[in-house]
Design a protein around this motif. Structure first.
Motif, PDB file in Angstrom:
ATOM      1  N   LEU A   1       0.632  -0.828   0.008  1.00 52.37           N
ATOM      2  CA  LEU A   1      -0.214  -0.083  -0.251  1.00 52.37           C
ATOM      3  C   LEU A   1       0.588   1.468  -0.311  1.00 52.37           C
ATOM      4  O   LEU A   1       1.805   1.602   0.907  1.00 52.37           O
ATOM      5  CB  LEU A   1      -0.988   0.235   1.471  1.00 52.37           C
ATOM      6  N   LEU A   2       0.777   2.264  -0.762  1.00 54.09           N
ATOM      7  CA  LEU A   2       1.656   3.169  -1.162  1.00 54.09           C
ATOM      8  C   LEU A   2       0.895   4.525  -0.595  1.00 54.09           C
ATOM      9  O   LEU A   2      -0.099   4.885  -1.984  1.00 54.09           O
ATOM     10  CB  LEU A   2       1.845   2.989  -2.632  1.00 54.09           C
ATOM     11  N   ILE A   3       0.836   5.294   0.290  1.00 52.11           N
ATOM     12  CA  ILE A   3      -0.314   6.291   0.046  1.00 52.11           C
ATOM     13  C   ILE A   3       0.869   7.893   0.315  1.00 52.11           C
ATOM     14  O   ILE A   3       1.395   8.241   0.786  1.00 52.11           O
ATOM     15  CB  ILE A   3      -0.396   5.914   2.175  1.00 52.11           C
ATOM     16  N   LEU A   4       0.350   8.955  -0.847  1.00 53.45           N
ATOM     17  CA  LEU A   4       0.714   9.230  -1.297  1.00 53.45           C
ATOM     18  C   LEU A   4      -0.109  10.765  -0.943  1.00 53.45           C
ATOM     19  O   LEU A   4      -1.358  10.866  -0.824  1.00 53.45           O
ATOM     20  CB  LEU A   4       0.741   9.450  -2.750  1.00 53.45           C
ATOM     21  N   ASP A   5       0.271  11.919  -0.935  1.00 50.83           N
ATOM     22  CA  ASP A   5      -0.303  13.264  -1.002  1.00 50.83           C
ATOM     23  C   ASP A   5      -0.446  13.864  -1.675  1.00 50.83           C
ATOM     24  O   ASP A   5      -0.479  13.104  -3.262  1.00 50.83           O
ATOM     25  CB  ASP A   5       0.673  14.229   0.630  1.00 50.83           C
ATOM     26  N   ASN A   6      -1.053  15.069  -1.741  1.00 52.73           N
ATOM     27  CA  ASN A   6      -1.620  15.154  -3.173  1.00 52.73           C
ATOM     28  C   ASN A   6      -1.005  17.123  -3.862  1.00 52.73           C
ATOM     29  O   ASN A   6      -0.410  17.523  -4.248  1.00 52.73           O
ATOM     30  CB  ASN A   6      -3.396  16.134  -3.227  1.00 52.73           C
ATOM     31  N   ALA A   7       0.596  16.605  -3.576  1.00 48.28           N
ATOM     32  CA  ALA A   7       1.767  16.886  -4.135  1.00 48.28           C
ATOM     33  C   ALA A   7       2.057  17.166  -5.872  1.00 48.28           C
ATOM     34  O   ALA A   7       0.987  16.124  -6.350  1.00 48.28           O
ATOM     35  CB  ALA A   7       2.893  16.299  -3.860  1.00 48.28           C
ATOM     36  N   PRO A   8       2.232  17.859  -6.185  1.00 49.05           N
ATOM     37  CA  PRO A   8       1.910  18.088  -7.799  1.00 49.05           C
ATOM     38  C   PRO A   8       2.499  16.921  -8.720  1.00 49.05           C
ATOM     39  O   PRO A   8       2.395  16.714  -9.661  1.00 49.05           O
ATOM     40  CB  PRO A   8       2.612  19.437  -7.957  1.00 49.05           C
ATOM     41  N   GLY A   9       4.522  16.449  -8.002  1.00 48.53           N
ATOM     42  CA  GLY A   9       4.488  15.440  -7.902  1.00 48.53           C
ATOM     43  C   GLY A   9       3.837  14.055  -8.582  1.00 48.53           C
ATOM     44  O   GLY A   9       5.232  12.917  -9.118  1.00 48.53           O
ATOM     45  N   HIS A  10       3.293  14.263  -7.261  1.00 46.01           N
ATOM     46  CA  HIS A  10       2.073  13.130  -7.658  1.00 46.01           C
ATOM     47  C   HIS A  10       1.421  12.459  -8.357  1.00 46.01           C
ATOM     48  O   HIS A  10       0.461  13.217  -8.628  1.00 46.01           O
ATOM     49  CB  HIS A  10       1.650  12.073  -5.622  1.00 46.01           C
ATOM     50  N   PRO A  11       1.037  11.712  -9.528  1.00 43.66           N
ATOM     51  CA  PRO A  11       0.472  12.127 -10.328  1.00 43.66           C
ATOM     52  C   PRO A  11      -1.022  10.897  -9.832  1.00 43.66           C
ATOM     53  O   PRO A  11      -1.350  10.189  -9.171  1.00 43.66           O
ATOM     54  CB  PRO A  11       1.311  10.919 -11.980  1.00 43.66           C
ATOM     55  N   ASN A  12      -2.130  12.141 -10.671  1.00 45.79           N
ATOM     56  CA  ASN A  12      -3.875  11.241 -10.262  1.00 45.79           C
ATOM     57  C   ASN A  12      -3.196  10.043 -11.193  1.00 45.79           C
ATOM     58  O   ASN A  12      -4.240   9.430 -10.787  1.00 45.79           O
ATOM     59  CB  ASN A  12      -4.565  12.641 -10.706  1.00 45.79           C
ATOM     60  N   ASP A  13      -2.896  10.030 -12.255  1.00 40.99           N
ATOM     61  CA  ASP A  13      -3.377   8.500 -12.913  1.00 40.99           C
ATOM     62  C   ASP A  13      -2.423   7.470 -12.748  1.00 40.99           C
ATOM     63  O   ASP A  13      -2.227   6.263 -13.319  1.00 40.99           O
ATOM     64  CB  ASP A  13      -3.321   9.471 -14.455  1.00 40.99           C
ATOM     65  N   LEU A  14      -1.688   7.629 -11.564  1.00 41.99           N
ATOM     66  CA  LEU A  14      -0.324   6.280 -11.275  1.00 41.99           C
ATOM     67  C   LEU A  14      -1.687   5.306 -11.107  1.00 41.99           C
ATOM     68  O   LEU A  14      -1.119   3.970 -11.262  1.00 41.99           O
ATOM     69  CB  LEU A  14      -0.438   7.362  -9.479  1.00 41.99           C
TER      70      LEU A  14
ATOM     71  N   PHE B   1       2.141  -3.288 -12.625  1.00 37.34           N
ATOM     72  CA  PHE B   1       2.511  -3.970 -10.083  1.00 37.34           C
ATOM     73  C   PHE B   1       1.518  -3.783 -10.562  1.00 37.34           C
ATOM     74  O   PHE B   1      -0.085  -3.209  -9.731  1.00 37.34           O
ATOM     75  CB  PHE B   1       3.554  -2.860  -9.804  1.00 37.34           C
ATOM     76  N   PRO B   2       0.183  -4.644 -10.530  1.00 35.07           N
ATOM     77  CA  PRO B   2      -1.189  -5.418  -9.881  1.00 35.07           C
ATOM     78  C   PRO B   2      -1.017  -5.711  -8.456  1.00 35.07           C
ATOM     79  O   PRO B   2      -2.573  -4.741  -7.769  1.00 35.07           O
ATOM     80  CB  PRO B   2      -1.454  -6.161 -10.404  1.00 35.07           C
ATOM     81  N   TRP B   3      -0.363  -6.171  -7.373  1.00 33.91           N
ATOM     82  CA  TRP B   3       0.295  -6.050  -5.939  1.00 33.91           C
ATOM     83  C   TRP B   3       0.313  -4.610  -6.156  1.00 33.91           C
ATOM     84  O   TRP B   3      -0.035  -4.974  -4.273  1.00 33.91           O
ATOM     85  CB  TRP B   3       1.697  -6.521  -6.231  1.00 33.91           C
ATOM     86  N   LEU B   4       0.532  -3.895  -6.313  1.00 39.90           N
ATOM     87  CA  LEU B   4       0.979  -2.230  -5.602  1.00 39.90           C
ATOM     88  C   LEU B   4      -0.496  -1.517  -5.483  1.00 39.90           C
ATOM     89  O   LEU B   4      -1.281  -1.420  -6.916  1.00 39.90           O
ATOM     90  CB  LEU B   4       2.051  -1.437  -6.371  1.00 39.90           C
ATOM     91  N   THR B   5      -1.155  -1.516  -4.268  1.00 35.39           N
ATOM     92  CA  THR B   5      -2.411  -0.587  -4.445  1.00 35.39           C
ATOM     93  C   THR B   5      -1.638   1.334  -3.602  1.00 35.39           C
ATOM     94  O   THR B   5      -0.934   1.083  -3.121  1.00 35.39           O
ATOM     95  CB  THR B   5      -2.932  -0.993  -2.699  1.00 35.39           C
ATOM     96  N   VAL B   6      -2.585   2.002  -4.780  1.00 34.86           N
ATOM     97  CA  VAL B   6      -1.858   3.638  -4.336  1.00 34.86           C
ATOM     98  C   VAL B   6      -3.147   3.960  -3.653  1.00 34.86           C
ATOM     99  O   VAL B   6      -4.544   3.713  -4.165  1.00 34.86           O
ATOM    100  CB  VAL B   6      -1.453   3.902  -5.557  1.00 34.86           C
ATOM    101  N   GLU B   7      -2.735   5.043  -2.648  1.00 36.24           N
ATOM    102  CA  GLU B   7      -4.050   5.608  -2.446  1.00 36.24           C
ATOM    103  C   GLU B   7      -4.170   7.317  -1.499  1.00 36.24           C
ATOM    104  O   GLU B   7      -2.680   7.051  -1.623  1.00 36.24           O
ATOM    105  CB  GLU B   7      -4.541   5.330  -0.828  1.00 36.24           C
ATOM    106  N   PHE B   8      -4.159   8.214  -2.132  1.00 40.22           N
ATOM    107  CA  PHE B   8      -3.762   9.974  -1.761  1.00 40.22           C
ATOM    108  C   PHE B   8      -4.883   9.920  -0.673  1.00 40.22           C
ATOM    109  O   PHE B   8      -5.586   9.638  -0.430  1.00 40.22           O
ATOM    110  CB  PHE B   8      -4.251  10.097  -3.238  1.00 40.22           C
TER     111      PHE B   8
END
Length: 136
Positions: free
Chosen positions: A70-83, A91-98
């Protein structure tokens, strides 16, 4: 586990690198440049796909752990929304949450001074490691 960090500097080839014949690919960091020394979406994706995800996968496989992250990201401009969409194929095993918008300061109070200080110290240590540099 330690990941190879992404270091974004304002110069692609600093004078000190040229003077001391430093090979960027052999540095203990993924060295990239940007005029403002900011992480862009392209730089973040490159680091995520080439360094972070493969390193995590190797670590999980080596330690016989389930292939989930689980990768938790903030809404920084460098973090793409379409990730999320890009990761599903490779990488289907990697889950991204903002994180929710405008909550970074509440949830990550270290963003302000500590991270800035860390970046300066890490960059300095990297240069000291590359060049025998004496403080006076």
């Amino acid at each position: 586990m330690k990941l190879k960090p992404l270091l974004v500097y304002h110069s692609e080839n600093p004078r000190a690198f040229k003077k001391n014949s430093i090979i960027k690919s052999k540095l203990p960091a993924m060295w990239r440049s940007n005029q403002r020394a900011w992480v862009t979406q392209d730089l973040f994706k490159e680091w995520l796909f080439k360094v972070r995800a493969p390193s995590i996968k190797d670590y999980l496989d080596t330690n016989d752990l389930p292939l989930k992250e689980l990768l938790i990201l903030d809404n920084a401009p460098g973090h793409p929304n379409d990730l999320k969409d890009n990761l599903l194929t490779d990488f289907p095993w990697l889950t991204v949450e903002f994180l929710p918008p405008n909550t970074t300061l509440l949830i990550q109070p270290m963003d302000q001074e500590v991270i800035t200080a860390f970046k300066k110290l890490y960059t300095r240590a990297l240069f000291c490691r590359c060049f025998v540099w004496r403080e006076e």
